[in-house]
Write an enzyme that holds these catalytic residues in place. Structure first.
Site, PDB file in Angstrom:
ATOM      1  N   THR A 183       0.802  -1.231   0.000  1.00 27.95           N
ATOM      2  CA  THR A 183       0.000   0.000   0.000  1.00 27.95           C
ATOM      3  C   THR A 183       0.831   1.277   0.000  1.00 27.95           C
ATOM      4  OG1 THR A 183      -0.114   0.002   2.412  1.00 27.95           O
ATOM      5  CG2 THR A 183      -1.928  -1.075   1.218  1.00 27.95           C
ATOM      6  N   LYS A 184       2.144   1.153   0.179  1.00 30.13           N
ATOM      7  CA  LYS A 184       2.982   2.346   0.302  1.00 30.13           C
ATOM      8  C   LYS A 184       3.119   3.072  -1.036  1.00 30.13           C
ATOM      9  CE  LYS A 184       4.057   2.020   4.708  1.00 30.13           C
ATOM     10  NZ  LYS A 184       3.173   0.960   5.195  1.00 30.13           N
TER      11      LYS A 184
END
Length: 361
Positions: A183-184
C-alpha cells in the site's frame, strides 16, 4: 466498490513490463541478492542521494537502522505515540526504551517543541515519523539533535517521495528506514524494505546486519538477521520506480480534488509551505468518525482508521507506565481520523463520488 487501494489496476497497467522482469529472474535462477537487487539499490541511492541497502520488510529496516546506530540496552529513543506499532516495537527489540512525545495537531507528526523536556542522559536518538506522507519538522529536530549529540533516524515508511525544504525525506537525518509494503507510495507485491545511511561505518554495519552479521561468508562479526530482499520483488520495484514521480503527481492531483470539494465539510490534511505531501494516506478528521466510516461502507466506499489507539495506550506498552491523558493531542486525534481512498490508479470520478457521498450524509 471504491477500494482503499487497488493493486489489480496497477498490475494490469504495468503487466507486460512486470511479467517480463519477473520471468527474467526465474530464468536466471538467481533468487537471492541477484542483479535486480543490486540495480534497485543503485536506483534508490540515486533517487534519494543516500546509500541504500534493501531488506526484507519495513520493520526490519527500522530494526537494522537502530542496531546500526548502536542503539541498545538501557538507551532511550524519542519518538511519537501516533504511528504504526513497528516504530516503537523495534526500539524495544534492541533493549532500548521508547520515549513518547505528543504530536502536532495539524500534521500529526511529533511536536518538536516538546522534545527537549524528554531528553535525559540515556537518550541516544530521535526517531521522527513522516506520517501519512507529510514530513516532520526536520529543521527543528536536527537542531535539537545537534545540541545534544543525538542521532536522527527517519521513519520514512509512509513518505517516500515527500519533500522538506526541497530535500527528499529519508535523506535528511543520519539514517532512514523505508517500507515497500504493497500500500505504500512505492509498493512491492509482498513485504520489502530498505535502509539508507550516510556514514561509511554505519553503512558497513547495515550490510552485515541484514546478512547474519557477516562480511564474508561463514565468518560472523556480529549477531545479525536473515533480512534480504527477494530478487523478484526487486525486479517489480525497478519497474515501478521508473514511474514513481508520476504516481506521486497523480496522487497529489487526486488529493487536490478532495481538498477543494470537502472544504468546510471535514477537517482536511495540511501541507506546510516548505513541504511536498506525498499523500500516502488522505486522512481527514471528523466528529462521529465511526458513523462516517459505517456510512461510507454502506455506500460501497472503503475507508480506514489510522490509528484507533495511540501506542502509549496499547497493552503491549503498558510497561512504559503511560496512562490516558499522557498525550492528549494524539488521544484526541485518534478518535477523529479517517483515511479516504487515495491510490494513483483511482479515477477522478471515483474521488468525486467519495466527496459527494460525504457531503450528502
Amino acid at each position: 466498490m471504491i477500494k482503499l487501494a487497488d493493486f489489480n489496476k496497477e498490475y494490469n497497467k504495468l503487466k507486460n513490463e512486470i511479467d517480463r522482469e519477473v520471468l527474467k529472474v526465474l530464468d536466471s535462477g538467481s533468487y537471492i541478492m541477484g542483479k535486480e537487487v543490486r540495480d534497485l539499490e543503485t536506483n534508490l541511492s540515486n533517487y534519494l542521494g543516500v546509500k541504500a541497502y534493501t531488506v526484507a520488510s519495513g520493520t526490519d529496516a527500522l530494526l537494522i537502522a537502530l542496531r546500526a546506530a548502536s542503539i541498545g540496552q538501557g538507551d532511550e529513543v524519542i519518538t511519537t505515540p501516533f504511528t504504526f506499532v513497528a516504530t516503537a516495537s523495534t526500539i524495544t527489540f534492541t533493549g532500548a526504551k521508547p520515549v513518547f512525545v505528543d504530536i502536532d495537531e495539524e500534521t500529526f507528526n511529533i511536536n518538536p517543541k516538546l522534545i527537549e523536556e524528554k531528553i535525559t542522559e540515556r537518550t541516544k536518538a530521535i526517531l521522527p515519523v513522516h506520517l501519512f506522507g507529510h514530513s516532520a519538522d526536520m529543521e527543528e529536530i536536527l537542531r535539537i539533535a545537534k545540541k545534544y549529540n543525538l542521532i536522527v533516524i527517519e521513519d520514512n515508511a509512509q513518505a517516500f517521495g515527500s519533500l522538506y525544504n526541497g530535500k527528499k525525506t529519508g535523506s535528511i537525518g543520519d539514517i532512514s528506514a523505508l517500507s515497500f509494503f504493497p500500500t505504500k507510495n512505492l509498493g512491492a507485491y509482498g513485504d520489502a524494505g530498505a535502509v539508507f545511511a550516510k556514514d561509511e561505518k554505519i553503512c558497513e554495519k547495515i550490510d552485515m546486519l541484514r546478512s547474519h552479521g557477516s562480511k564474508k561468508k561463514y565468518l560472523y562479526e556480529i549477531i545479525g538477521y536473515n533480512s534480504r530482499l527477494d530478487t523478484i520483488q526487486a525486479a517489480i520495484l525497478n519497474v515501478k520506480l521508473k514511474y514513481f514521480e508520476n504516481f506521486i503527481e497523480k496522487k497529489r492531483k487526486l488529493a487536490s480534488i478532495y481538498l477543494e470539494e470537502l472544504k468546510g465539510f471535514v477537517a482536511l490534511p495540511v501541507e506546510k509551505e516548505n513541504c511536498r505531501h506525498s499523500y500516502h494516506q488522505f486522512t481527514i478528521r471528523v466528529k462521529n468518525r465511526d458513523e462516517l466510516f459505517s456510512y461510507l461502507s454502506s455506500n460501497n466506499i472503503q475507508s480506514a482508521i489510522h490509528y484507533p489507539l495511540p501506542l502509549h495506550l496499547q497493552k503491549a506498552f503498558n510497561y512504559l507506565g503511560y496512562k490516558e491523558g499522557s498525550f492528549p493531542v494524539a488521544e484526541k486525534v485518534s478518535k477523529e481520523v479517517l483515511s479516504l481512498p487515495i491510490f494513483h490508479t483511482l479515477s477522478e470520478e471515483e474521488i468525486y463520488r467519495v466527496c459527494q457521498v460525504i457531503k450528502n450524509r
